[in-house]
Design an enzyme around this catalytic site. Structure first.
Site, mmCIF file in Angstrom:
data_model
loop_
_atom_site.group_PDB
_atom_site.id
_atom_site.type_symbol
_atom_site.label_atom_id
_atom_site.label_comp_id
_atom_site.label_asym_id
_atom_site.label_seq_id
_atom_site.Cartn_x
_atom_site.Cartn_y
_atom_site.Cartn_z
ATOM 1 N N LEU A 58 -5.514 -3.331 3.571
ATOM 2 C CA LEU A 58 -5.562 -4.388 2.565
ATOM 3 C C LEU A 58 -5.279 -3.769 1.201
ATOM 4 O O LEU A 58 -5.849 -2.731 0.863
ATOM 5 C CB LEU A 58 -6.930 -5.062 2.546
ATOM 6 C CG LEU A 58 -7.253 -6.051 3.672
ATOM 7 C CD1 LEU A 58 -8.702 -6.523 3.565
ATOM 8 C CD2 LEU A 58 -6.311 -7.244 3.652
ATOM 9 N N ASP A 59 -4.412 -4.408 0.415
ATOM 10 C CA ASP A 59 -4.148 -3.945 -0.947
ATOM 11 C C ASP A 59 -5.423 -4.028 -1.777
ATOM 12 O O ASP A 59 -6.331 -4.813 -1.466
ATOM 13 C CB ASP A 59 -3.059 -4.803 -1.601
ATOM 14 C CG ASP A 59 -1.689 -4.556 -0.997
ATOM 15 O OD1 ASP A 59 -1.489 -3.483 -0.378
ATOM 16 O OD2 ASP A 59 -0.812 -5.434 -1.148
ATOM 17 N N PRO A 60 -5.517 -3.256 -2.864
ATOM 18 C CA PRO A 60 -6.727 -3.283 -3.697
ATOM 19 C C PRO A 60 -7.122 -4.675 -4.175
ATOM 20 O O PRO A 60 -8.309 -4.997 -4.239
ATOM 21 C CB PRO A 60 -6.358 -2.369 -4.869
ATOM 22 C CG PRO A 60 -5.411 -1.378 -4.271
ATOM 23 C CD PRO A 60 -4.583 -2.183 -3.287
#
Length: 288
Positions: A37-39
């Site tokens: 998951l992206d930040p």
């Protein structure tokens, strides 16, 4: 320590940040996750601890569900609103126009990975090249968008989409491409994953809950919870001995994957039955 912990990932953390934090909490070197998951994203992040890390490859292949905020009228270099704005355009498309283009993005698609991604080109991650201002040719990926619908209209320029998709789908690229199809551009402004590896938000706990727990191991799930979609079989005697030595053993049953247990109910392996023989696809018992 062997088990699966479903984390509701907070915004601002990378998936590896979460792994590093849990590595310290559980004092376990073997920690992995299923599905980066992206930040900016939040939601379901399955974490695998100890020998359970052997299940990551199966969990990562599963379908995933997201609720994505999409802002129309803006194009960024990262295809989400954390990036640099490259262009702003007037938005003339309404909800009906958006609904009309969604079928074009449902089903089997060829999706071009964004430059700001961890996909590698000649051994270099694309985002490392992108940060240097280098753009390279990428190969499209085959993905399947199984379900795609509008769940909310926040304002005339911002919508929330529910996306059920296969492994490897970039939801921010989906938002970018939908914006392009509408002629006004678009960028993802929020992302929450609600399902991954068969787990949902109802299975998830926060990092705060893990930190506050007297016994964090009580929050974990057994590794066989990853394989509940497959039938279970129990073995003993010679079959048990063969399985523990990595050898096939006779088993009459339909060709399929199976959860294989020992006589005491301990999960041994994920097996595959073919032509009356059960072979080990991946074992999960501790080798002594």
């Amino acid at each position: 320590m062997n088990g699966v912990l479903i984390i509701d990932k907070p915004a601002g953390w990378t998936s590896m940040d979460v792994c590093a934090k849990l590595r310290g909490i559980f004092h376990e070197k073997r920690v992995g996750h299923a599905g980066t998951l992206d930040p900016m994203a939040t939601g379901v992040l399955p974490i695998f601890l100890g020998r359970a890390t052997r299940a990551v490859e199966f969990a990562a292949d599963s379908d995933k569900e997201y609720y994505a905020g999409m802002k129309l009228g803006v194009i960024t270099n990262t295809q989400d609103t954390t990036g640099t704005v490259l262009e702003e355009r007037p938005v003339t498309a309404d909800r009906a126009a958006l609904e009309a283009v969604l079928p074009r993005f449902t089903g089997e698609l060829e999706q071009l990975p964004p430059m700001y991604s961890a996909v590698k080109k000649d051994g270099k991650k694309l985002y490392e090249l992108a940060r240097k201002g280098i753009e390279v040719e990428r190969k499209p990926r085959h993905i399947v968008i199984k379900e795609l619908e509008i769940t909310e209209c926040i304002d005339p320029f911002t919508y929330v989409l529910r996306v059920l998709c296969t492994k490897g789908t970039y939801v921010r690229t989906l938002c970018h491409d939908i914006g392009a199809a509408l002629g006004c551009g678009g960028a993802m402004c929020s992302l929450r994953r609600t399902r991954a590896a068969g787990y949902t938000l109802s299975d998830a706990v926060t990092l705060e809950q893990v930190l506050a727990a007297d016994d964090p191991t009580a929050l974990t799930r057994p590794v066989d919870s990853c394989f509940v979609q497959y039938p279970a079989v129990t073995i003993d005697g010679r079959n048990l001995s063969k399985a523990r030595n990595g050898n096939p053993f006779p088993w009459e049953g339909p060709e399929n994957f199976y959860r294989v247990y020992g006589p005491n109910g301990d999960f041994l392996l994920l097996g595959v039955c073919k032509n009356g023989m059960m072979s080990t696809r991946k074992n999960f018992f501790e080798v002594t």
